[in-house]
Design a protein around this motif. Structure first.
Motif: not given
Ligand code: KE4
Length: 428
Positions: A319-322, A325-334, A343-352, A400-403
């Motif tokens: 019901n809230q597929p948006e 996108g929201q949790i992916a944006e939060k994860a990208e901030r991190l 000295g750090l390497w980051v792998n990210r896809v979506g909220s993972l 990262v969660s919706a919360a």
């Protein structure tokens, strides 16, 4: 940080349970600390028995995509428990959840609900062997598919020999049919198929690896696996226990546009309750008892409380597929904050995502294990001292969660940016 009560509980726990835990990674051994004992959780926060509160980026190892004690889920579960906990009969909710899952993942033409990811994978592999009449299976180094005997394997000497057990108590004969290749290495996979192709029942892969830290499939890797397994009549199994409903309603198979023959699910599918599933092409699933001769069963499979939590969780996501996108944006901030440090390497896809303490790209097991685990442990301590709980191992994922509130994300970003890498070195 007060720890007296957790320390007392840990001392008692160690008397009754191996390592004081019911799953090894919870013991915090790789970060050299005593684990905290959680009393309650709400939204993106955990509260432990000593009253410490943390922003939680483990999310119960993935299920908590809506945050803890999500009202839309808990309210439904609370009502369901008053109708009974377990019947051992078919129920309406199993049908409803099966329809929801198969609707989200059309490759799953039929599905069987089980109680854990381990059980889902073990059953899917048995179904693939029963359907093909073949014995061998292929997995990838660094991918984890639960603790069933045949999958607790690391590569034997050379990549084409049978797997060597990763665990005591697993007879070598149980892993002799398990072949192991490096993740993202199409050449080695092709070699294995040239050697054994006609006897390979299935190839199982985490379409995004998340058990050596997060490692992404290189362009074309998943499509290559789809092509070569089809060519040899091998069942392609996507283990989406983590990525299922995490990368989107259609999981990694939708995200990367590759359709497997079978899929395993867990975690989010049960909304944090003990529920997992395996499924796939109708002709494979119809080999499963009572229709076919591949036996699989479970007293609590499709449990009415677990299915209630799964239905409620997937309903919110549908019901809230948006949310995705929201949790992916939060994860990208991190991720962006971590990238501010050399000295750090980051792998990210979506909220993972995962941050590795290495300055080199991490694309498989061999590059992941070059990470500095002592520096990671020092970083874990720093984050915990700042009220932030990340996975207690370099080789796990961050969720990262919706919360996760904007304030908590920004507080975490600040903490990451203020990470003193020199001090981390001294902390080792
Ligand atoms: P369970 O049996 O733990 O429900 O699921 C096994 C499993 C299967 N497949 C994948 C891709 C998985 O990640 C898992 C379990 N994931 C771990 C975390 N890396 C669970 C945490 C734990 O073992 O305590």
């Amino acid at each position: 940080m007060k720890t007296e009560i957790s320390e007392h509980l840990y001392e008692k726990a160690c008397k009754w349970m191996p390592g004081g835990v019911n799953s090894p990674v919870r013991a915090f051994r790789s970060v050299g600390r005593i684990p905290f004992f959680v009393r309650s959780a709400k939204g993106d926060r955990l509260v432990d028995e000593d009253g410490n509160e943390w922003i939680d980026y483990v999310c119960s190892w993935g299920p908590g995509i809506l945050g803890h004690a999500c009202p839309e889920v808990v309210d439904k579960v609370r009502k369901a428990v008053s109708d009974g906990l377990s019947f051992g009969t078919p129920t309406r909710k199993e049908v409803e959840l099966a329809e929801m899952i198969c609707g989200c993942m059309p490759s799953m033409e039929k599905i069987r609900l089980v109680n854990s990811g381990t059980e889902a994978v073990m059953s899917a592999v048995r179904a693939a062997r029963g359907y093909t009449g073949r014995d061998k299976i292929v997995k990838f180094r660094g991918c984890y598919h639960g603790h069933s005997d045949g999958l607790l394997v690391k590569a034997g000497s050379g990549l084409l020999t049978g797997g060597v057990p990763d665990s005591d108590g697993v007879p070598a004969s149980y892993t002799a049919h398990t072949l192991v290749a490096p993740y993202n290495d199409t050449e080695k996979v092709a070699e294995i198929f040239r050697e054994y192709g006609s006897d390979i029942a299935c190839l199982i892969v985490e379409p995004v690896a998340a058990n050596m830290g997060v490692v992404l499939p290189e362009d074309g890797f998943l499509a290559f696996l789809r092509e070569i397994t089809a060519r040899y009549g091998t069942v392609l199994i996507f283990d989406e226990v983590i990525t299922g409903f995490r990368l989107g309603l259609g999981g990694a198979q939708e995200y990367y546009h590759v359709r497997p023959d079978m899929t395993t699910l867990g975690k989010i599918a049960g909304g944090g309750m003990p529920l997992a599933a395996y499924g796939g092409r109708r002709e494979i699933m119809d080999c499963i008892s009572p229709l076919g001769n591949v036996y699989q069963a479970g007293t609590l499979s499709g449990n009415p409380i677990a299915t209630t939590a799964g239905i409620a969780t997937l309903s919110v996501l549908m019901n809230q597929p948006e949310i995705y996108g929201q949790i992916a944006e939060k994860a990208e901030r991190l991720a962006d904050a971590y990238r501010s440090h050399s000295g750090l390497w980051v792998n990210r896809v979506g909220s993972l995502l995962s941050v590795f303490f290495t300055d080199r790209p991490v694309q498989d097991y061999n590059s992941a294990i070059l990470s500095n685990v002592d520096a990671f442990a020092a970083y874990f301590d720093y984050m915990l001292e700042n009220g932030i709980y990340v996975a207690p191992s370099q080789f796990e994922a961050m969720f990262v969660s919706a919360a996760h509130t904007t304030d908590d994300i920004e507080r975490t970003v600040t903490c990451i940016r203020e990470l003193d890498m020199d001090k981390i070195d001294r902390w080792q």
